[in-house]
Motif scaffolding. Structure first.
Motif, PDB file in Angstrom:
ATOM      1  N   UNK A  48      29.951  46.968  34.563  1.00  0.00           N
ATOM      2  CA  UNK A  48      31.279  46.396  34.313  1.00  0.00           C
ATOM      3  C   UNK A  48      31.143  44.887  34.118  1.00  0.00           C
ATOM      4  N   UNK A  49      31.777  44.387  33.072  1.00  0.00           N
ATOM      5  CA  UNK A  49      31.763  42.938  32.798  1.00  0.00           C
ATOM      6  C   UNK A  49      33.181  42.455  33.031  1.00  0.00           C
ATOM      7  N   UNK A  50      33.386  41.688  34.094  1.00  0.00           N
ATOM      8  CA  UNK A  50      34.752  41.420  34.515  1.00  0.00           C
ATOM      9  C   UNK A  50      34.857  40.040  35.154  1.00  0.00           C
ATOM     10  N   UNK A  51      35.968  39.389  34.935  1.00  0.00           N
ATOM     11  CA  UNK A  51      36.203  38.118  35.629  1.00  0.00           C
ATOM     12  C   UNK A  51      36.915  38.409  36.952  1.00  0.00           C
ATOM     13  N   UNK A  52      36.190  38.268  38.052  1.00  0.00           N
ATOM     14  CA  UNK A  52      36.755  38.580  39.373  1.00  0.00           C
ATOM     15  C   UNK A  52      37.358  37.326  39.983  1.00  0.00           C
ATOM     16  N   UNK A  53      38.425  37.497  40.799  1.00  0.00           N
ATOM     17  CA  UNK A  53      39.028  36.322  41.427  1.00  0.00           C
ATOM     18  C   UNK A  53      38.058  35.618  42.377  1.00  0.00           C
ATOM     19  N   UNK A  54      37.176  36.391  43.010  1.00  0.00           N
ATOM     20  CA  UNK A  54      36.151  35.802  43.882  1.00  0.00           C
ATOM     21  C   UNK A  54      34.976  36.778  44.003  1.00  0.00           C
ATOM     22  N   UNK A  55      33.816  36.292  44.476  1.00  0.00           N
ATOM     23  CA  UNK A  55      32.627  37.156  44.544  1.00  0.00           C
ATOM     24  C   UNK A  55      32.824  38.373  45.448  1.00  0.00           C
ATOM     25  N   UNK A  56      33.666  38.204  46.453  1.00  0.00           N
ATOM     26  CA  UNK A  56      33.923  39.333  47.362  1.00  0.00           C
ATOM     27  C   UNK A  56      34.525  40.522  46.622  1.00  0.00           C
ATOM     28  N   UNK A  57      35.434  40.225  45.695  1.00  0.00           N
ATOM     29  CA  UNK A  57      36.069  41.298  44.914  1.00  0.00           C
ATOM     30  C   UNK A  57      35.020  42.000  44.050  1.00  0.00           C
ATOM     31  N   UNK A  58      34.055  41.227  43.528  1.00  0.00           N
ATOM     32  CA  UNK A  58      32.989  41.816  42.710  1.00  0.00           C
ATOM     33  C   UNK A  58      32.119  42.730  43.575  1.00  0.00           C
TER      34      UNK A  58
END
Ligand code: NAD
Length: 357
Positions: A48-58
């Motif tokens: 998945x290539x995604x802009x996450x709000x923060x690394x924790x969400x990733x």
């Protein structure tokens, strides 16, 4: 990256076998590869290539999705474990050949423990680029009608169609979907395919899509009816088939349903874990999403296995495995009825057993 320091204390950490941070400052790549289980084979699941709000969400996504792939692959009878990768995109979603090359090197370095493919934000062309650096890739262009692989949508639709027929037999005691009313949410690759297959059998169709012209065109073609997106869940019908978004089965969504069966391809249909039991309390038969929508992964996995073995013609194997989806669903429903445990939880427990947990 603070999220990495104690990811194993995260609620979504489920004794994952490997969680790897991949950093390549030169190309700007930051990725997480999570392998949940290799009990049945290499950990397979898309990137998945995604802009996450923060690394924790990733991290949460990588942990949750890789476990989901373990369950899905196991229940599909595939010789594959579960894995998933997430590439943390910047706000502009900058993607470069160098980044994909560095990601391919990271997959290669795992020596086949992880097999990747497309997911949200990653195209077939991106996978071709990754495949220049590693052979542990699937979802590549295929040639020939008897080859497994290619667009997974039609295979996913085929499995859902078989699953709906099984649900109709189980719940309504009918051996055909002729005259059975199915409300289809989302008329894209999967929902459109499901609707076409059901129409051939004479099902009564109500269709809906946020692109209303899409639903209307398909309804005209198939002789069904199109309704507005906010009307589909409360349509009085036999089967509600969600093939658009996840998390639609929440308190309000479940209260609105006017159907006997929920069976569709959308991933993660329950907003929260408790909603599985809530649906069961309403006496609505549920086909667990990752079991009924496995047709696509069955095809993608077979493509990989064929390529590794220098074989072709895997399409027959794909069809055979897709045809087994109803048996698995019936097993789940029977166990659910016997135990009084909701179908989603029964499916999870079956999957856990299959992966030796
Ligand atoms: P798609 O993009 O081709 O189609 C989705 C359709 O849903 C689009 O036409 C979109 O306009 C519509 N939509 C979005 N929000 C909606 C809403 N609120 N109400 C009605 N329609 C809405 O995607 P797809 O490949 O058909 O996938 C559909 C679902 O199935 C997704 O949840 C996906 O994760 C899941 N899934 C797909 C596959 C596959 O092989 N493509 C495999 C497993 C699971």
């Amino acid at each position: 990256m603070n999220a990495m320091t104690a990811f194993w204390t995260e609620a979504d950490y489920d004794d994952h076998e490997l969680v790897q941070l991949v950093r390549d400052p030169k190309s700007g790549l930051t990725a997480i590869i999570a392998i949940h289980s290799t009990h049945l084979g290499p950990g397979a699941g898309g990137t998945r290539f995604w802009h996450y709000p923060d690394p924790k969400a990733a991290m949460r996504d990588a942990l949750r999705l890789s476990r989901g792939m373990s369950y899905k692959n196991a229940m599909a009878g595939l010789p594959m474990g579960g894995g998933k990768a997430v590439i943390l995109a910047d706000e502009d979603r900058t993607k470069s050949p160098e980044m994909l090359a560095a990601f391919g090197d990271a997959v290669e370095a795992l020596g086949g423990k992880y097999v990747t493919a497309e997911d949200v934000g990653i195209s077939e062309a991106d996978m071709v680029a990754v495949s220049q650096r590693t052979s542990y890739v699937s979802g590549l262009p295929v040639e020939g009608e008897d080859s497994a692989g290619g667009d997974p949508g039609p295979f996913t639709a085929m499995g859902i169609y078989h699953g709906i027929k099984a649900a109709v037999a189980h719940k309504l005691g009918k051996d055909s979907v002729k005259g059975v009313h199915v409300a289809v949410q989302g008329t894209g690759s999967v929902g459109g395919g499901v609707a076409r297959l059901l129409a051939k059998d004479g099902a009564k169709l109500t269709l809906s899509d946020i692109h209303e012209d899409r639903a209307e065109a398909l309804a005209t073609e198939l002789g069904g009816k199109a309704v507005a997106p906010d009307a589909i869940m409360s349509t009085a019908c036999d089967v509600f088939s969600p093939n658009a978004l996840g998390a639609i089965l929440d308190d309000e969504g479940i209260a609105r349903l006017d159907c006997a069966i929920v069976a569709g391809g959308a991933n993660n249909q329950f907003a929260r874990a408790k909603h599985g039991a809530m649906l069961a309390e309403r006496d609505i038969l549920y086909a667990p999403d990752y079991v009924i929508n496995a047709g696509g992964i069955i095809s993608v996995a077979q493509e990989y296995l064929d390529r590794q073995q220098g074989a072709s013609g895997g399409i027959n194997e794909v069809r055979k495995r897709i045809a087994q989806i109803p048996e698995r669903l019936v097993q789940i429903w029977q166990e659910s009825e016997r135990s009084g445990i909701s179908a989603d939880v029964v499916a999870d427990r079956m999957a856990q057993k299959l992966i030796g947990r």
